[in-house]
Write a protein that holds these residues in place. Structure first.
Motif, PDB file in Angstrom:
ATOM      1  N   ARG A  28      43.399  41.878  43.103  1.00 12.29           N
ATOM      2  CA  ARG A  28      44.570  41.672  44.409  1.00 12.29           C
ATOM      3  C   ARG A  28      45.929  41.219  43.855  1.00 12.29           C
ATOM      4  O   ARG A  28      47.210  41.507  44.778  1.00 12.29           O
ATOM      5  CB  ARG A  28      44.127  40.423  45.337  1.00 12.29           C
ATOM      6  N   GLU A  56      36.934  50.340  45.592  1.00 17.68           N
ATOM      7  CA  GLU A  56      37.001  49.518  45.543  1.00 17.68           C
ATOM      8  C   GLU A  56      38.629  49.102  45.441  1.00 17.68           C
ATOM      9  O   GLU A  56      39.537  48.519  46.337  1.00 17.68           O
ATOM     10  CB  GLU A  56      36.438  48.107  44.383  1.00 17.68           C
ATOM     11  N   ILE A  60      41.571  47.657  48.105  1.00 16.96           N
ATOM     12  CA  ILE A  60      42.580  46.766  47.537  1.00 16.96           C
ATOM     13  C   ILE A  60      44.114  46.974  47.483  1.00 16.96           C
ATOM     14  O   ILE A  60      45.007  46.297  47.999  1.00 16.96           O
ATOM     15  CB  ILE A  60      42.175  45.551  46.040  1.00 16.96           C
ATOM     16  N   THR A  64      46.563  45.042  50.876  1.00 16.22           N
ATOM     17  CA  THR A  64      47.353  44.696  49.620  1.00 16.22           C
ATOM     18  C   THR A  64      49.404  45.027  50.279  1.00 16.22           C
ATOM     19  O   THR A  64      49.388  44.446  51.343  1.00 16.22           O
ATOM     20  CB  THR A  64      47.775  44.730  48.904  1.00 16.22           C
ATOM     21  N   GLU A 278      38.456  42.653  51.463  1.00 22.13           N
ATOM     22  CA  GLU A 278      39.103  43.167  52.894  1.00 22.13           C
ATOM     23  C   GLU A 278      38.568  43.201  53.899  1.00 22.13           C
ATOM     24  O   GLU A 278      39.360  43.200  54.686  1.00 22.13           O
ATOM     25  CB  GLU A 278      39.301  44.542  52.096  1.00 22.13           C
TER      26      GLU A 278
END
Length: 286
Positions: A28, A56, A60, A64, A278
């Motif tokens: 992250r 995934e 992410i 973000t 998340e």
């Protein structure tokens, strides 16, 4: 005869320093600084070479960007309405960890044993030996039971044993069954610390790392840590005075705090078992 080698206490720190060289960078954080290739490499190291990390990685990166575009990361921005729930949960769990008496019981176990008439050497040694296996049990159970059930079980055990310790010292003061007070105190303290070790000892820090989004994680983590350290100092400072004021009363207070903690966990603490960071943050931030 017990031989203590100089510097033995530093061994765990050396092992930890060496282990840090093998820890991959946070995916992250890599997404936040925009290094997508390194993000994928980090996920491959964490999930294994045979794992499909494309979904995934996309989640992410998307979360973000959403968080960074929608939020500022200053200290004052931490108190926005959408972060209120996470901040209350994080600070609340740290306060629960301390006001339930854990720091005082762990620090002043020898004083409690002495007051009860139990051998300080035997009691302290046994508690120290039992801490590690009980903590390992907590690590095993956390992903099987879930965070909330394990927290509720942990705090329930601490609450019940606190009240029983209050009863034991009440009977001692009334000179009833005083010969049973030492062994009863040892059993209750062992169960109390066992209950603490499997849940409340570490889970607040785990949950804190899961509920705060990356843009406020540092600031929020600092506030939560300040709440933990300051409340711990207050409890440790007050314990001696309260213990002298009323040997049994202090444990009734800890038991009452534990009851309030159960209500707090039941109403406010989310279950994060099996969810990605998340998914957790999306469910908490509105």
């Amino acid at each position: 005869m017990i031989i203590i080698f100089p510097g033995l206490g530093a061994l765990p720190f050396f092992i930890q320093v060496i282990g840090l060289f093998f820890v991959p960078e946070s995916p992250r954080w890599l997404a936040k600084v925009g290094t997508n290739k390194e993000l994928e490499n980090s996920l491959v190291r964490l999930r294994g070479r045979d794992a499909d990390i494309s979904r995934e990685a996309s989640e992410i990166q998307m979360m973000t960007k959403i968080v960074e575009n929608d939020s500022k990361s200053g200290f004052c921005d931490l108190f926005q309405r959408k972060y209120r729930h996470t901040l209350v949960v994080g600070i609340g769990l740290m306060l629960i960890q301390q006001v339930s008496g854990s720091a005082a019981v762990l620090s002043y176990a020898s004083t409690i044993f002495r007051k009860a008439g139990f051998s300080v050497a035997i009691g302290s040694t046994m508690l120290g030996l039992l801490m590690i296996p009980k903590a390992i049990i907590g690590v095993i159970l956390v992903d099987k039971w879930g965070r909330r059930p394990l927290l509720l079980a942990s705090v329930s055990g601490m609450t019940i044993t606190s009240l029983l310790l209050g009863v034991a010292f009440t009977l001692q003061k009334m000179q009833l069954l005083s010969e049973l007070t030492p062994i009863f105190t040892f059993i209750c303290l062992t169960c109390y610390i066992g209950a603490y070790a499997i849940g409340l000892g570490g889970l607040p820090w785990v949950i804190m790392s899961e509920i705060f989004p990356i843009n406020i994680k540092v600031t929020a983590g600092s506030i939560v840590t300040l709440a933990a350290s300051s409340s711990s100092s207050i409890v440790l400072y007050a314990f001696n005075f309260l213990f002298e004021w009323s040997t049994q009363g202090i444990f009734y207070i800890f038991g009452a705090m534990g009851g309030a903690a159960l209500l707090f966990i039941w109403l406010l603490v989310p279950e994060t078992k099996g969810l990605s960071l998340e998914e957790v943050q999306a469910s908490l931030i509105h």
